[in-house]
Scaffold this motif. Structure first.
Motif, PDB file in Angstrom:
ATOM      1  N   VAL A   1      36.016  25.951  -0.846  1.00  0.00           N
ATOM      2  CA  VAL A   1      34.823  26.772  -0.639  1.00  0.00           C
ATOM      3  C   VAL A   1      34.728  27.838  -1.720  1.00  0.00           C
ATOM      4  O   VAL A   1      33.658  28.365  -1.977  1.00  0.00           O
ATOM      5  CB  VAL A   1      34.787  27.422   0.764  1.00  0.00           C
ATOM      6  CG1 VAL A   1      34.596  26.363   1.839  1.00  0.00           C
ATOM      7  CG2 VAL A   1      36.031  28.232   1.043  1.00  0.00           C
ATOM      8  N   ASP A   2      35.841  28.154  -2.362  1.00  0.00           N
ATOM      9  CA  ASP A   2      35.882  29.095  -3.474  1.00  0.00           C
ATOM     10  C   ASP A   2      36.665  28.409  -4.589  1.00  0.00           C
ATOM     11  O   ASP A   2      37.892  28.416  -4.605  1.00  0.00           O
ATOM     12  CB  ASP A   2      36.560  30.397  -3.035  1.00  0.00           C
ATOM     13  CG  ASP A   2      36.567  31.465  -4.122  1.00  0.00           C
ATOM     14  OD1 ASP A   2      36.733  31.108  -5.325  1.00  0.00           O
ATOM     15  OD2 ASP A   2      36.441  32.642  -3.782  1.00  0.00           O
ATOM     16  N   PHE A   3      35.934  27.803  -5.512  1.00  0.00           N
ATOM     17  CA  PHE A   3      36.527  26.976  -6.554  1.00  0.00           C
ATOM     18  C   PHE A   3      37.580  27.721  -7.369  1.00  0.00           C
ATOM     19  O   PHE A   3      38.690  27.230  -7.558  1.00  0.00           O
ATOM     20  CB  PHE A   3      35.423  26.442  -7.468  1.00  0.00           C
ATOM     21  CG  PHE A   3      35.913  25.537  -8.552  1.00  0.00           C
ATOM     22  CD1 PHE A   3      36.253  24.229  -8.269  1.00  0.00           C
ATOM     23  CD2 PHE A   3      36.031  25.991  -9.855  1.00  0.00           C
ATOM     24  CE1 PHE A   3      36.711  23.377  -9.265  1.00  0.00           C
ATOM     25  CE2 PHE A   3      36.488  25.148 -10.855  1.00  0.00           C
ATOM     26  CZ  PHE A   3      36.822  23.841 -10.556  1.00  0.00           C
TER      27      PHE A   3
ATOM     28  N   GLU B   1      34.360  21.613  -5.140  1.00  0.00           N
ATOM     29  CA  GLU B   1      33.474  22.523  -4.416  1.00  0.00           C
ATOM     30  C   GLU B   1      32.083  21.913  -4.494  1.00  0.00           C
ATOM     31  O   GLU B   1      31.501  21.803  -5.581  1.00  0.00           O
ATOM     32  CB  GLU B   1      33.482  23.915  -5.046  1.00  0.00           C
ATOM     33  CG  GLU B   1      32.578  24.896  -4.297  1.00  0.00           C
ATOM     34  CD  GLU B   1      32.493  26.229  -4.996  1.00  0.00           C
ATOM     35  OE1 GLU B   1      33.391  27.061  -4.778  1.00  0.00           O
ATOM     36  OE2 GLU B   1      31.532  26.416  -5.765  1.00  0.00           O
TER      37      GLU B   1
ATOM     38  N   GLU C   1      42.084  27.517   0.868  1.00  0.00           N
ATOM     39  CA  GLU C   1      40.759  27.116   1.339  1.00  0.00           C
ATOM     40  C   GLU C   1      40.731  26.713   2.806  1.00  0.00           C
ATOM     41  O   GLU C   1      39.671  26.498   3.364  1.00  0.00           O
ATOM     42  CB  GLU C   1      40.242  25.947   0.485  1.00  0.00           C
ATOM     43  CG  GLU C   1      40.245  26.241  -0.995  1.00  0.00           C
ATOM     44  CD  GLU C   1      39.527  27.534  -1.317  1.00  0.00           C
ATOM     45  OE1 GLU C   1      38.283  27.580  -1.148  1.00  0.00           O
ATOM     46  OE2 GLU C   1      40.196  28.500  -1.714  1.00  0.00           O
TER      47      GLU C   1
END
Length: 124
Positions: free
Chosen positions: A13-15, A60, A114
């Motif tokens: 969700v947060d590369f 992502e 993640e």
């Protein structure tokens, strides 16, 4: 067929956070691959272009959701999985199962930055 698995993808969700997590835990250089349509971000673990080694990526993208349910991915823990496992929490993950003997090998489980459930495997 040499391996049953030839490529894997880990949702993020947060590369940037996921790339940093795996780079730190596994002590590998990750590389970002451009997305032709701009709808995803893709980071690759080290791999051999001839396909002689199993590898994978961080993704992502809409529809790729981290989970602690479903299939479990076992990453190579090297000679002693305690080494990469010791870096998990400092990198933003959580160890959920310490190094555990399983017949003549060892496994350990963690939740990555993640929210994915991942395991390490090693022979020592």
């Amino acid at each position: 067929m040499t391996n049953v698995i030839n490529w894997f993808e880990i949702p993020a969700v947060d590369f940037a956070r996921a790339m940093k997590f795996y780079s730190e835990v596994l002590q590998v250089e990750m590389s970002e691959m451009p997305s032709p349509d701009g709808k995803m971000r893709y980071g690759c673990f080290p791999y051999e272009e001839d396909g002689s080694a199993v590898s994978g990526g961080i993704v992502e993208m809409k529809g790729f959701t981290p989970t602690t349910e479903g299939p479990i991915l076992y990453l190579n823990g090297g000679d002693d999985l305690n080494i990469p496992l010791s870096r998990v929490e400092a990198a933003g993950g959580k160890v959920t199962m310490p190094k555990t003997p399983l017949e003549d090998m060892f496994i350990a489980e963690f939740i990555d930055s993640e929210g994915n459930r991942i395991r390490f495997h090693s022979m020592h």
